[in-house]
Design an enzyme around this catalytic site. Structure first.
Site, PDB file in Angstrom:
ATOM      1  N   ILE A   1      39.318  18.374  17.168  1.00  0.00           N
ATOM      2  CA  ILE A   1      39.140  17.190  18.018  1.00  0.00           C
ATOM      3  C   ILE A   1      39.805  17.375  19.377  1.00  0.00           C
ATOM      4  O   ILE A   1      40.122  16.406  20.070  1.00  0.00           O
ATOM      5  CB  ILE A   1      39.635  15.911  17.307  1.00  0.00           C
ATOM      6  CG1 ILE A   1      41.132  15.978  16.988  1.00  0.00           C
ATOM      7  CG2 ILE A   1      38.873  15.701  16.012  1.00  0.00           C
ATOM      8  CD1 ILE A   1      41.680  14.663  16.390  1.00  0.00           C
ATOM      9  N   GLY A   2      39.982  18.653  19.723  1.00  0.00           N
ATOM     10  CA  GLY A   2      40.674  18.969  20.962  1.00  0.00           C
ATOM     11  C   GLY A   2      42.052  19.528  20.680  1.00  0.00           C
ATOM     12  O   GLY A   2      42.859  19.724  21.591  1.00  0.00           O
ATOM     13  N   THR A   3      42.308  19.805  19.412  1.00  0.00           N
ATOM     14  CA  THR A   3      43.646  20.141  18.936  1.00  0.00           C
ATOM     15  C   THR A   3      43.915  21.636  18.887  1.00  0.00           C
ATOM     16  O   THR A   3      45.065  22.052  18.923  1.00  0.00           O
ATOM     17  CB  THR A   3      43.809  19.573  17.519  1.00  0.00           C
ATOM     18  OG1 THR A   3      42.575  19.774  16.825  1.00  0.00           O
ATOM     19  CG2 THR A   3      44.106  18.101  17.565  1.00  0.00           C
TER      20      THR A   3
ATOM     21  N   ALA B   1      46.496  20.768  10.902  1.00  0.00           N
ATOM     22  CA  ALA B   1      46.872  22.150  11.204  1.00  0.00           C
ATOM     23  C   ALA B   1      47.378  22.869   9.960  1.00  0.00           C
ATOM     24  O   ALA B   1      46.854  23.914   9.562  1.00  0.00           O
ATOM     25  CB  ALA B   1      47.929  22.174  12.307  1.00  0.00           C
TER      26      ALA B   1
ATOM     27  N   PRO C   1      52.167  28.206  19.574  1.00  0.00           N
ATOM     28  CA  PRO C   1      53.036  27.425  20.463  1.00  0.00           C
ATOM     29  C   PRO C   1      52.325  26.874  21.695  1.00  0.00           C
ATOM     30  O   PRO C   1      52.686  25.816  22.205  1.00  0.00           O
ATOM     31  CB  PRO C   1      54.122  28.425  20.870  1.00  0.00           C
ATOM     32  CG  PRO C   1      54.131  29.440  19.774  1.00  0.00           C
ATOM     33  CD  PRO C   1      52.715  29.532  19.280  1.00  0.00           C
TER      34      PRO C   1
ATOM     35  N   LYS D   1      53.989  22.272   9.810  1.00  0.00           N
ATOM     36  CA  LYS D   1      53.758  20.826   9.714  1.00  0.00           C
ATOM     37  C   LYS D   1      52.895  20.424  10.904  1.00  0.00           C
ATOM     38  O   LYS D   1      52.485  21.270  11.691  1.00  0.00           O
ATOM     39  CB  LYS D   1      55.084  20.064   9.762  1.00  0.00           C
ATOM     40  CG  LYS D   1      56.000  20.299   8.569  1.00  0.00           C
ATOM     41  CD  LYS D   1      57.323  19.587   8.794  1.00  0.00           C
ATOM     42  CE  LYS D   1      58.312  19.851   7.699  1.00  0.00           C
ATOM     43  NZ  LYS D   1      59.650  19.352   8.033  1.00  0.00           N
TER      44      LYS D   1
ATOM     45  N   GLY E   1      50.751  16.776  16.316  1.00  0.00           N
ATOM     46  CA  GLY E   1      49.868  16.002  17.191  1.00  0.00           C
ATOM     47  C   GLY E   1      50.242  14.537  17.303  1.00  0.00           C
ATOM     48  O   GLY E   1      50.009  13.907  18.332  1.00  0.00           O
ATOM     49  N   GLU E   2      50.815  13.999  16.244  1.00  0.00           N
ATOM     50  CA  GLU E   2      51.220  12.592  16.284  1.00  0.00           C
ATOM     51  C   GLU E   2      52.713  12.456  16.551  1.00  0.00           C
ATOM     52  O   GLU E   2      53.149  11.507  17.204  1.00  0.00           O
ATOM     53  CB  GLU E   2      50.804  11.903  14.986  1.00  0.00           C
ATOM     54  CG  GLU E   2      49.288  11.852  14.865  1.00  0.00           C
ATOM     55  CD  GLU E   2      48.781  11.076  13.674  1.00  0.00           C
ATOM     56  OE1 GLU E   2      49.465  11.057  12.637  1.00  0.00           O
ATOM     57  OE2 GLU E   2      47.682  10.496  13.771  1.00  0.00           O
TER      58      GLU E   2
HETATM   59 MO1  MOS Z   1      44.688   9.874  13.141  1.00  0.00          MO
HETATM   60  S1  MOS Z   1      45.096   8.061  13.918  1.00  0.00           S
HETATM   61  O1  MOS Z   1      44.818   9.690  11.452  1.00  0.00           O
HETATM   62  O2  MOS Z   1      43.253  10.469  13.716  1.00  0.00           O
END
Ligand code: MOS
Length: 735
Positions: free
Chosen positions: A471-473, A515, A622, A691, A694-695
């Site tokens: 998703i852009g990650t 990830a 990284p 781990k 992203g959040e």
């Molecule tokens: Mo996230 S808010 O579980 O894409």
């Protein structure tokens, strides 16, 4: 493969490819505009027609009558579908039935019709000719006024609404130093760049959807349930996604109405939600009202932590879990948390980047800043003092890794924290009042089962297939890195194919589990392929070393490609975790630092620099991880200073439903951002020992900014966003 925790030494630990800062392999496609997004897939199926969604003009009530005559007679129109002729729609796991409303209306801009035509312009023009008479009912749109009627919701995703530990009331009452404050966070919009978009094509009773979606298998299941067809008859393809942030965890009206429109028109149909429809038609992060009570000894030990949160959602919805982190972040022997849910007739509230923790920490980490000041303690030192290495509500349960204090202390050192004067409003740079703020970052780590298929061909090319999404990650890149490491080939020898429901089911992209989980699935498939290769080459699988395109064992070295000389070798496997989640408390930690300048005259707030220090297990790439965190920090700055869906409390909708009215930060808003990852591995998470980040990257950011604004000005704002109108009357005199 069942994950046996803790992970042993394995080929990933060599870190020849994994762990290296690696450019995104999809980067050239993205930057040259050639990555095909759902709406642009003009070539996947011929004869595509265009659908245009009609949204309800009222928030609650009924459609009394609908006149489709003019729309149907308009040039180019092929079909108009409403709830009256869509057939019975089933309810998926995520209440997909309400993606097409009528006659009952549940929220503003709920889809009530789709018009299909030869061209986009014709569909849009005809949609404007749909005449609807409504019987408008009174709705409830005001969270603050709904607090008294809010109820304790049932547990959602295993999260209880209430927790209690020790005797909070007594401890708080008797605490020598205490804080009791209320904070608010507004409704937020995902505002991702790519709109929700889908192309639907039927072949008999088999449906193919090219769409933009984070969770392929969930969405296949929900689409099948909604349409009442077997899930084997639904294929979903979503290889590139222009941002999701939780807004694309589920199928939305574009997907369902493309499918219904295509059925009615007898043609493939494509739909993108126009930007002004997205805000109210899809989901958003719900607003919260939070009350935080903290009690401490005079030397700064927290003795009581209480956190209550109120949020709203449509009937049958769930709360924003804003108290989640408070159950785990700081030690204190007496604690309570509670969530209350009000029924609101606003659009559906749902997950947005770090749902729960993001708005929860916006409040909690201001409260901690306020408490530190009451105690006369430095905000970094106060946090460090109240660290815990165990789940405070379940003391027998340890964190698998917890280096929050190191994040705080290293960050303080690197950010120049010691030059910060304790007193707020005391630092000037010409007309600018300058302040520094800090906040802790916390987000749980989840491991989800994930499968992949790996193929080796005679040229030594490795192809990975999994329904994981990017998703852009950076999923493409870390998956390629994983396969390259496992099979001892350079990155260029690996091709990664994602986002297709014909591929093995992955963890998908959500909750920052993607990830670690998806690469662990690739690890499992590669481990299986290694066995097959060794066997084929007559080598001892236990002794075989995969390196530099060769397989070596017992003094023998053979080219990897040779194993596929008389046919591709294919291995498929899934990584599963059993009861791992019961064994450990796995979380990610960080510290955010921010410096702001506030114009003493106008109250204009400028972020000057930001630093994040993160502890999140092994960092697989990284460079990609840094980008994730920087993006999240930027989003956090938006939450602090700009983002707010304005609720029209009379008619029940979000007024600023476009990117002109819903402001998000851009690069120029934040001149300097830096990210440091602590060097760590967590062998309890998976063989990858990684781990999610992203959040984590957004968690706490807004509070760090708000705390910096307070430190700059001495004005405490507890209602986000922190905008200049909330400061200007209270700014210190210029004299
Ligand atoms: Mo996230 S808010 O579980 O894409």
């Amino acid at each position: 493969m069942k994950f046996d925790t803790p992970a042993t030494d394995n080929p990933i630990d060599r870190l020849k490819v994994v762990g290296k800062p690696t450019n995104r392999i999809d980067g050239p496609l993205k930057t040259s505009g050639t990555a095909p997004y759902a709406y642009e897939r003009h070539d996947v199926v011929p004869n595509q027609a265009y659908g245009y969604v009609v949204g309800s003009a009222i928030a609650k009530g009924r459609i009394a009558s609908m006149d489709l005559g003019a729309a149907k007679a308009a040039p180019g129109v092929l079909a108009v579908v409403t709830a009256a002729d869509a057939g019975k729609l089933g309810k998926g796991n995520f209440n997909t039935a309400h993606l097409l409303g009528g006659p009952d209306i549940e929220h503003y801009h709920q889809a009530i019709a789709v018009v299909v035509a030869e061209s986009f312009e014709q569909a849009r023009a005809a949609a404007a000719l749909v005449r609807v008479q409504y019987d408008r009912a009174k709705g409830n749109f005001d969270l603050a006024k709904s607090m008294d009627g809010a109820v304790k919701p049932p547990p959602a995703f295993g999260t209880e609404a209430d927790t209690r530990f020790g005797d909070f009331d007594a401890a708080f009452a008797s605490a020598p130093v205490k804080l009791d404050a209320r904070y608010t966070t507004p409704d937020h919009s995902h505002a991702m760049m790519e709109p929700h978009a889908s192309i639907a094509s039927w072949d008999g009773d088999r449906l193919t959807l090219w769409t933009s979606n984070q969770m392929i298998a969930w969405s296949v299941g929900d689409m099948a349930k909604t349409l009442g067809i077997p899930k084997e008859n639904v294929r979903l393809v979503s290889p590139y996604i222009g941002g999701g942030f939780g807004g694309k965890l589920f199928i939305r009206s574009d997907a369902l109405l493309a499918a219904l429109g295509a059925k009615a028109a007898g043609r493939p149909v494509k739909i993108a939600l126009p930007r002004p429809l997205m805000t109210n038609n899809t989901t958003h992060r719900p607003a919260t009202i939070q009350r935080i009570r903290l009690g401490a000894t005079t030397d700064g030990k927290l003795t009581a932590i209480g956190h209550e949160s109120w949020s709203g959602d449509l009937k049958g919805g769930s709360p924003e879990t804003a108290v989640a982190q408070t159950r785990l972040l700081y030690a204190a022997p007496n604690r309570m948390t509670a969530m209350r849910l009000a029924t609101l007739d606003l659009p559906e509230g749902n997950a947005m980047r770090a749902p729960g923790e993001a708005p929860g920490l916006m409040a909690l980490e201001i409260a901690i800043d306020e408490m530190a000041e009451k105690l006369g303690l430095d905000p970094v030192a106060f946090r460090v003092l109240n660290d815990t290495q165990v789940d405070p509500e379940k003391p027998e349960r340890r964190f698998s890794q917890r280096r929050l204090n190191e994040c705080l202390e290293l960050g303080a050192e690197k950010f120049g924290w010691k030059s910060r004067k304790a007193e707020p409003g005391a630092t000037r740079d010409g007309r600018w009042l300058v302040g520094m703020g800090v906040a802790a970052a916390f987000r749980n780590n989840l491991n989800e089962k994930s499968a992949a298929r790996v193929r080796l061909d005679r040229n030594g090319t490795v192809t990975v297939e999994t329904d994981m999404t990017d998703i852009g990650t950076g999923s493409y890149t870390i998956i390629a890195q994983t396969a390259a490491e496992m099979l001892g080939v350079p990155l260029e020898r690996v091709e990664v194919r994602l986002g297709d429901s014909t591929f093995p089911v992955s963890a998908g992209s959500g909750g920052q589990w993607g990830a670690n989980s998806s690469t662990a699935g690739v690890y499992a498939a590669c481990a299986k392929l290694r066995m097959e290769v060794a066997e084929k080459l007559g080598l001892d699988p236990a002794a075989a070393v995969f390196e530099n395109g060769k397989v070596r064992a017992g003094g023998k070295g053979v080219a990897l490609a040779k194993a596929a000389a008389d046919g591709d070798l294919v291995a498929e496997d899934m990584m599963e975790y059993g009861d791992l989640a019961q064994k450990y408390q796995q979380s990610t930690f960080g510290a955010h630092f921010c410096e702001v300048g506030v114009d003493a005259m106008t109250g204009e707030i400028r972020v000057r620099r930001m630093l994040a220090v993160c502890a999140a297990g092994r960092i697989l790439n990284p460079k990609a991880a840094r980008s994730q965190v920087i993006g999240a920090m930027t989003m956090g700055a938006g939450a602090a200073l700009m983002e707010e869906l304005a609720v029209d409390k009379r008619f029940g909708f979000f007024v600023n439903h476009d990117l002109a009215g819903y402001e998000v930060p851009v690069h120029a808003d934040i001149p300097h951002q830096e990210v440091i990852f602590l060097d760590e591995v967590d062998p309890t998470t998976s063989p990858m020992k990684a781990k999610g980040v992203g959040e984590l990257g957004i968690c706490g950011v807004a509070a760090a900014v708000a705390n910096a604004v307070y430190h700059a000005t001495g004005v405490r704002v507890r209602n986000y966003p922190v905008t200049l109108d909330k400061l200007i009357d209270k700014l210190p005199d210029l004299a």
